[in-house]
Motif scaffolding. Structure first.
Motif, short mmCIF file in Angstrom:
data_model
loop_
_atom_site.label_atom_id
_atom_site.label_comp_id
_atom_site.label_asym_id
_atom_site.label_seq_id
_atom_site.Cartn_x
_atom_site.Cartn_y
_atom_site.Cartn_z
N GLU A 131 53.28 -3.43 -10.42
CA GLU A 131 52.64 -2.47 -9.53
C GLU A 131 51.29 -3.02 -9.08
O GLU A 131 50.78 -3.99 -9.64
N THR A 132 50.71 -2.39 -8.06
CA THR A 132 49.41 -2.83 -7.56
C THR A 132 48.32 -2.51 -8.58
O THR A 132 48.49 -1.63 -9.44
N VAL A 133 47.21 -3.21 -8.46
CA VAL A 133 46.10 -3.01 -9.38
C VAL A 133 45.52 -1.61 -9.28
O VAL A 133 44.90 -1.11 -10.22
N ALA A 134 45.75 -0.93 -8.15
CA ALA A 134 45.22 0.41 -7.97
C ALA A 134 46.12 1.49 -8.56
O ALA A 134 45.75 2.67 -8.57
N SER A 135 47.30 1.12 -9.04
CA SER A 135 48.20 2.12 -9.62
C SER A 135 47.70 2.58 -10.98
O SER A 135 46.99 1.84 -11.68
N LEU A 136 48.07 3.78 -11.38
CA LEU A 136 47.63 4.31 -12.66
C LEU A 136 48.17 3.48 -13.82
O LEU A 136 47.48 3.27 -14.83
N THR A 137 49.40 2.98 -13.68
CA THR A 137 49.99 2.16 -14.74
C THR A 137 49.20 0.88 -14.94
O THR A 137 48.90 0.46 -16.07
N ALA A 138 48.84 0.23 -13.83
CA ALA A 138 48.07 -1.02 -13.92
C ALA A 138 46.68 -0.76 -14.47
O ALA A 138 46.19 -1.52 -15.32
N ILE A 139 46.03 0.28 -14.00
CA ILE A 139 44.68 0.60 -14.47
C ILE A 139 44.69 0.86 -15.97
O ILE A 139 43.83 0.37 -16.72
N LEU A 159 39.15 -6.38 -4.11
CA LEU A 159 38.10 -5.36 -4.21
C LEU A 159 38.45 -4.33 -5.29
O LEU A 159 37.58 -3.87 -6.04
N ALA A 160 39.72 -3.94 -5.35
CA ALA A 160 40.16 -2.97 -6.36
C ALA A 160 39.98 -3.54 -7.76
O ALA A 160 39.59 -2.83 -8.69
N ALA A 161 40.27 -4.84 -7.92
CA ALA A 161 40.09 -5.49 -9.22
C ALA A 161 38.61 -5.48 -9.60
O ALA A 161 38.24 -5.23 -10.76
N GLY A 162 37.75 -5.75 -8.62
CA GLY A 162 36.31 -5.72 -8.88
C GLY A 162 35.83 -4.34 -9.26
O GLY A 162 34.99 -4.18 -10.16
N ALA A 163 36.35 -3.32 -8.58
CA ALA A 163 35.97 -1.94 -8.88
C ALA A 163 36.43 -1.53 -10.28
O ALA A 163 35.71 -0.86 -11.02
N LEU A 164 37.64 -1.95 -10.65
CA LEU A 164 38.16 -1.63 -11.98
C LEU A 164 37.30 -2.28 -13.07
O LEU A 164 36.95 -1.63 -14.06
N ALA A 165 36.95 -3.54 -12.86
CA ALA A 165 36.12 -4.24 -13.85
C ALA A 165 34.76 -3.56 -14.00
O ALA A 165 34.25 -3.41 -15.11
N CYS A 169 33.49 -1.67 -17.36
CA CYS A 169 32.56 -2.63 -17.99
C CYS A 169 33.29 -3.82 -18.60
O CYS A 169 33.08 -4.17 -19.77
N ARG A 170 34.16 -4.44 -17.80
CA ARG A 170 34.90 -5.60 -18.25
C ARG A 170 34.41 -6.84 -17.50
O ARG A 170 34.26 -6.80 -16.28
N PRO A 171 34.17 -7.94 -18.19
CA PRO A 171 33.82 -9.18 -17.48
C PRO A 171 34.99 -9.62 -16.62
O PRO A 171 36.16 -9.50 -17.02
N LEU A 172 34.68 -10.12 -15.44
CA LEU A 172 35.71 -10.49 -14.46
C LEU A 172 35.47 -11.91 -13.98
O LEU A 172 34.34 -12.29 -13.65
N ILE A 173 36.53 -12.71 -13.95
CA ILE A 173 36.48 -14.03 -13.33
C ILE A 173 37.32 -13.95 -12.06
O ILE A 173 38.55 -13.83 -12.12
N ASP A 174 36.64 -13.96 -10.92
CA ASP A 174 37.29 -13.85 -9.62
C ASP A 174 37.54 -15.25 -9.07
O ASP A 174 36.60 -16.03 -8.91
N VAL A 175 38.81 -15.58 -8.80
CA VAL A 175 39.18 -16.93 -8.40
C VAL A 175 39.95 -16.88 -7.09
O VAL A 175 40.83 -16.03 -6.90
N LEU A 200 31.43 -7.12 -7.95
CA LEU A 200 31.89 -8.07 -6.94
C LEU A 200 31.03 -8.00 -5.69
O LEU A 200 30.78 -9.02 -5.04
N LEU A 201 30.55 -6.83 -5.35
CA LEU A 201 29.71 -6.68 -4.16
C LEU A 201 28.38 -7.43 -4.32
O LEU A 201 27.80 -7.85 -3.33
N CYS A 202 27.93 -7.60 -5.57
CA CYS A 202 26.69 -8.33 -5.82
C CYS A 202 26.82 -9.80 -5.47
O CYS A 202 25.84 -10.50 -5.25
N PHE A 203 28.07 -10.28 -5.44
CA PHE A 203 28.33 -11.70 -5.21
C PHE A 203 29.04 -11.95 -3.89
O PHE A 203 29.84 -12.87 -3.76
N GLY A 204 28.77 -11.12 -2.90
CA GLY A 204 29.32 -11.37 -1.58
C GLY A 204 30.61 -10.68 -1.26
O GLY A 204 31.18 -10.91 -0.18
N ALA A 205 31.14 -9.86 -2.16
CA ALA A 205 32.39 -9.12 -1.92
C ALA A 205 33.52 -10.09 -1.58
O ALA A 205 33.71 -11.09 -2.25
N VAL A 206 34.28 -9.81 -0.51
CA VAL A 206 35.37 -10.71 -0.09
C VAL A 206 35.09 -11.20 1.32
O VAL A 206 34.33 -10.58 2.08
#
Length: 218
Positions: A131-139, A159-165, A169-175, A200-206
Motif C-alpha cells: 500500500e502507499t505510505v499514506a495508508s493507515l496500514t503503512a503508517i 513528501l508523505a514519507a518525510g511527514a511521517l518521519a 520523530c524517526r530519523p529518515l534517510i531520503d535517497v 524534509l522541508l528544511c532540506f529543500g523538500a522535493v
C-alpha cells in the motif's frame, strides 16, 4: 562521526568514554568470530555496534530499482527486521536493475522481494505492505521502525514519507537518483540524513521538475 561542516555526530556505543574498547567477542582470532557469517563486518565495527545496528527495525518506502537495492544491501548486512512499503506490482523494467525476477511479473513488489530474499535470509523478519505510505496500514507499520529510508519515484510519496518521519520523530534517510534529458544529459544522486529535530522541508523538500526545466532554458 559523519564528516562535514555542521553534520551530526552519532555515538553508536552505549558504553562510556571517547574510545570505548571493542567487545571481546569481535576479536579476529576468536572461534565465535570465525564461525559468524558476518565476522568481517562485525570485526570492523565491533560486535556490540554491529549487534545494535542489525537489531534496528528499518523501514523502506519505495521498492523500485533504488529501494530494492537498498533493501538487498540491508539484508546482506545482516539486518533482522525490515518493513517494505510499495503499492506497485513488478513490471518488466523492474527485473533489469531491480531485485526481481521475470517469473515475478504481476506480483506485488513487496511480496516478490520478500519471497526472493527469504532464500538467502530465512531468519529475517520482513513485513510487506503493498500500500502507499499514506495508508493507515503503512503508517502503522512504519511508525514502529527505528529508522526509515525513503526511495519512491513519486514526489507525493516522498513528501508523505518525510511527514511521517517528522510526526513520529524517526530519523529518515531520503535517497534519490535522476537523469536529466533536457539539453545535455546529466545524472545525479541525492542523499539526505534528516534527524527528528528537522524535516524534509528544511532540506529543500522535493524537486520541482517544471521549474528546473524553465531555469535550464533561461
Amino acid at each position: 562521526s559523519l564528516i562535514g561542516p555542521g553534520m551530526f555526530r552519532i555515538f553508536l556505543r552505549e558504553s562510556g568514554g571517547a574510545n570505548p574498547s571493542p567487545s571481546p567477542r569481535a576479536g579476529p582470532n576468536s572461534s565465535e568470530a570465525a564461525e559468524f557469517r558476518w565476522s568481517r563486518t562485525a570485526g570492523a565495527l565491533g560486535r556490540d555496534v554491529y549487534d545494535r545496528a542489525t537489531s534496528l527495525k528499518i523501514g523502506i518506502i519505495g521498492l523500485g530499482r533504488l529501494g530494492s537495492l537498498l533493501a538487498r544491501g540491508l539484508a546482506r548486512f545482516g539486518v533482522r527486521h525490515l518493513v517494505v512499503a510499495d503499492p506497485d506490482k513488478v513490471e518488466l523494467h523492474n527485473t533489469a536493475e531491480g531485485e526481481f525476477e521475470t517469473s515475478q511479473l504481476g506480483l506485488a513488489k513487496v511480496d516478490a522481494w520478500a519471497k526472493h530474499t527469504a532464500r538467502s535470509r530465512p531468519d529475517m523478519e520482513v513485513v510487506a505492505v503493498a500500500e502507499t505510505v499514506a495508508s493507515l496500514t503503512a503508517i502503522e507499520a512504519l511508525k514502529r521502525c527505528d529508522l526509515l529510508f525513503s526511495a519512491p519515484d513519486e514526489p507525493g510519496a516522498r513528501l508523505a514519507a518525510g511527514a511521517l518521519a517528522a510526526a513520529y520523530c524517526r530519523p529518515l534517510i531520503d535517497v534519490g537518483t535522476r537523469v536529466h534529458r533536457t539539453g545535455p544529459s546529466t545524472m545525479g544522486a541525492d542523499i539526505r540524513l534528516i534527524t527528528p529535530d528537522r524535516c524534509l522541508l528544511c532540506f529543500g523538500a522535493v524537486a520541482d521538475e517544471a521549474l528546473e526545466i524553465g531555469r535550464a532554458h533561461v
